[in-house]
Write a protein that holds these residues in place. Structure first.
Motif, PDB file in Angstrom:
ATOM      1  N   ARG A  57      37.709 -21.631  22.068  1.00  0.00           N
ATOM      2  CA  ARG A  57      39.097 -20.995  22.448  1.00  0.00           C
ATOM      3  C   ARG A  57      38.832 -21.006  23.659  1.00  0.00           C
TER       4      ARG A  57
ATOM      5  N   TYR B 113      34.756 -18.758  23.002  1.00  0.00           N
ATOM      6  CA  TYR B 113      34.254 -19.325  22.000  1.00  0.00           C
ATOM      7  C   TYR B 113      34.623 -20.231  21.114  1.00  0.00           C
TER       8      TYR B 113
ATOM      9  N   HIS C 254      43.297 -13.663   6.159  1.00  0.00           N
ATOM     10  CA  HIS C 254      43.039 -14.565   4.775  1.00  0.00           C
ATOM     11  C   HIS C 254      44.643 -14.836   4.476  1.00  0.00           C
TER      12      HIS C 254
ATOM     13  N   HIS D  84      40.621  -9.087  10.802  1.00  0.00           N
ATOM     14  CA  HIS D  84      38.929  -8.973  11.227  1.00  0.00           C
ATOM     15  C   HIS D  84      39.269  -9.723  12.584  1.00  0.00           C
TER      16      HIS D  84
ATOM     17  N   TYR E  61      32.874 -17.838   3.803  1.00  0.00           N
ATOM     18  CA  TYR E  61      34.311 -17.389   2.344  1.00  0.00           C
ATOM     19  C   TYR E  61      34.050 -18.350   1.850  1.00  0.00           C
TER      20      TYR E  61
ATOM     21  N   HIS F 188      43.415 -19.430   7.075  1.00  0.00           N
ATOM     22  CA  HIS F 188      43.797 -18.213   8.419  1.00  0.00           C
ATOM     23  C   HIS F 188      45.069 -18.195   8.506  1.00  0.00           C
TER      24      HIS F 188
ATOM     25  N   TYR G  49      46.767 -16.045  10.556  1.00  0.00           N
ATOM     26  CA  TYR G  49      47.091 -15.386  12.434  1.00  0.00           C
ATOM     27  C   TYR G  49      48.106 -15.107  12.562  1.00  0.00           C
TER      28      TYR G  49
HETATM   29  C1  F6R Z   1      36.673 -17.279   9.424  1.00  0.00           C
HETATM   30  C2  F6R Z   1      36.250 -16.370  10.213  1.00  0.00           C
HETATM   31  C3  F6R Z   1      35.183 -16.752  11.659  1.00  0.00           C
HETATM   32  C4  F6R Z   1      37.141 -16.900  12.139  1.00  0.00           C
HETATM   33  C5  F6R Z   1      35.705 -17.081  13.650  1.00  0.00           C
HETATM   34  C6  F6R Z   1      36.706 -17.169  14.981  1.00  0.00           C
HETATM   35  O1  F6R Z   1      37.332 -17.093   7.726  1.00  0.00           O
HETATM   36  O2  F6R Z   1      36.444 -15.212  10.086  1.00  0.00           O
HETATM   37  O3  F6R Z   1      34.671 -18.020  10.797  1.00  0.00           O
HETATM   38  O4  F6R Z   1      37.409 -18.449  12.363  1.00  0.00           O
HETATM   39  O5  F6R Z   1      34.556 -16.466  14.240  1.00  0.00           O
HETATM   40  O6  F6R Z   1      38.121 -16.546  14.917  1.00  0.00           O
HETATM   41  P1  F6R Z   1      39.288 -16.490  14.923  1.00  0.00           P
HETATM   42  O7  F6R Z   1      39.575 -17.334  13.510  1.00  0.00           O
HETATM   43  O8  F6R Z   1      39.780 -14.898  14.314  1.00  0.00           O
HETATM   44  O9  F6R Z   1      40.047 -17.012  16.263  1.00  0.00           O
END
Ligand code: F6R
Ligand code: MN
Length: 191
Positions: free
Chosen positions: A27, A54, A92, A139, A155, A161, A163
């Motif tokens: 990302r 990331y 989730h 989170h 998990y 996910h 979003y």
């Molecule tokens: C899986 C989880 C992590 C996130 C990762 C990236 O449930 O919480 O593996 O996927 O920290 O964050 P996001 O998915 O919000 O882009």
């Protein structure tokens, strides 16, 4: 059936990645449209560059009812204005699904927000720290140091996910650097 590799053997501490051709989600700044409170700073940085924020290398053995998935996250240091580089953040899809984050290296924090009550909490995520994310809790992770933050998230395989739900309301709190430290404040009163 036993997994085909030992996670410790495959984990490469120098890159924070798992060896082999695991799917890697990348990302960049452009993918976090709407996440940073200071839209002016966001647009200004994006007009100059589109840094990699990331990567997540996910290991998903199977989708069985009792199975676990895990993802190695590497979140790079940096800021948009006074806000730290962060993940998009999510709930989730299966709301009951909890998650455990284990910090491996670097310095970060996790912003947790209870979906029903809207209560927020900031927890440190760094080497030797563990954060429990209960079900129904949005989170988001921030890198508050100057080196990559590397962590493992574990998990339920069927967690999924979501979003969209948190993107609509966005997190109620933001985390900014003040006097060299991460401080959580209400989005509405911010900046
Ligand atoms: C899986 C989880 C992590 C996130 C990762 C990236 O449930 O919480 O593996 O996927 O920290 O964050 P996001 O998915 O919000 O882009
Ligand atoms: Mn998660």
């Amino acid at each position: 059936m036993l997994p085909e590799f030992s996670l410790t053997e495959w984990y490469d501490i120098s890159t924070g990645r798992l060896r082999g051709n695991r799917p890697v989600v990348e990302r960049r700044l452009v993918d976090l449209q709407g996440c940073f409170a200071d839209e002016g700073e966001y647009a200004a940085l994006l007009s100059r560059e589109n840094p990699l924020l990331y990567t997540v290398t996910a290991v998903d053995h199977s989708e069985g009812v009792g199975d676990l998935h895990y993802g190695l996250g590497v979140l790079h240091p940096g800021k948009v204005g006074s806000e730290y580089f962060m993940t998009k953040g999510h709930l989730h899809s299966w709301r009951e699904a909890a998650e455990v984050y284990i910090g491996l290296s670097g310095r970060g924090v996790m912003l947790l927000e209870d979906e029903a009550a809207g209560e927020s909490r900031l927890e440190p995520l760094e080497a030797n720290s563990i954060v429990y994310v209960p079900g129904r809790t949005a989170h988001r992770t921030m890198n508050v140091g100057d080196k990559p933050l590397v962590y493992l998230g574990v998990y339920p395989a069927r967690a999924g996910h979501d979003y969209g739900a948190i993107a609509k309301s966005n997190f109620r709190m933001i985390v900014v650097e003040q006097d060299g430290r991460p401080v959580m404040m209400a989005r509405d009163n911010s900046l």
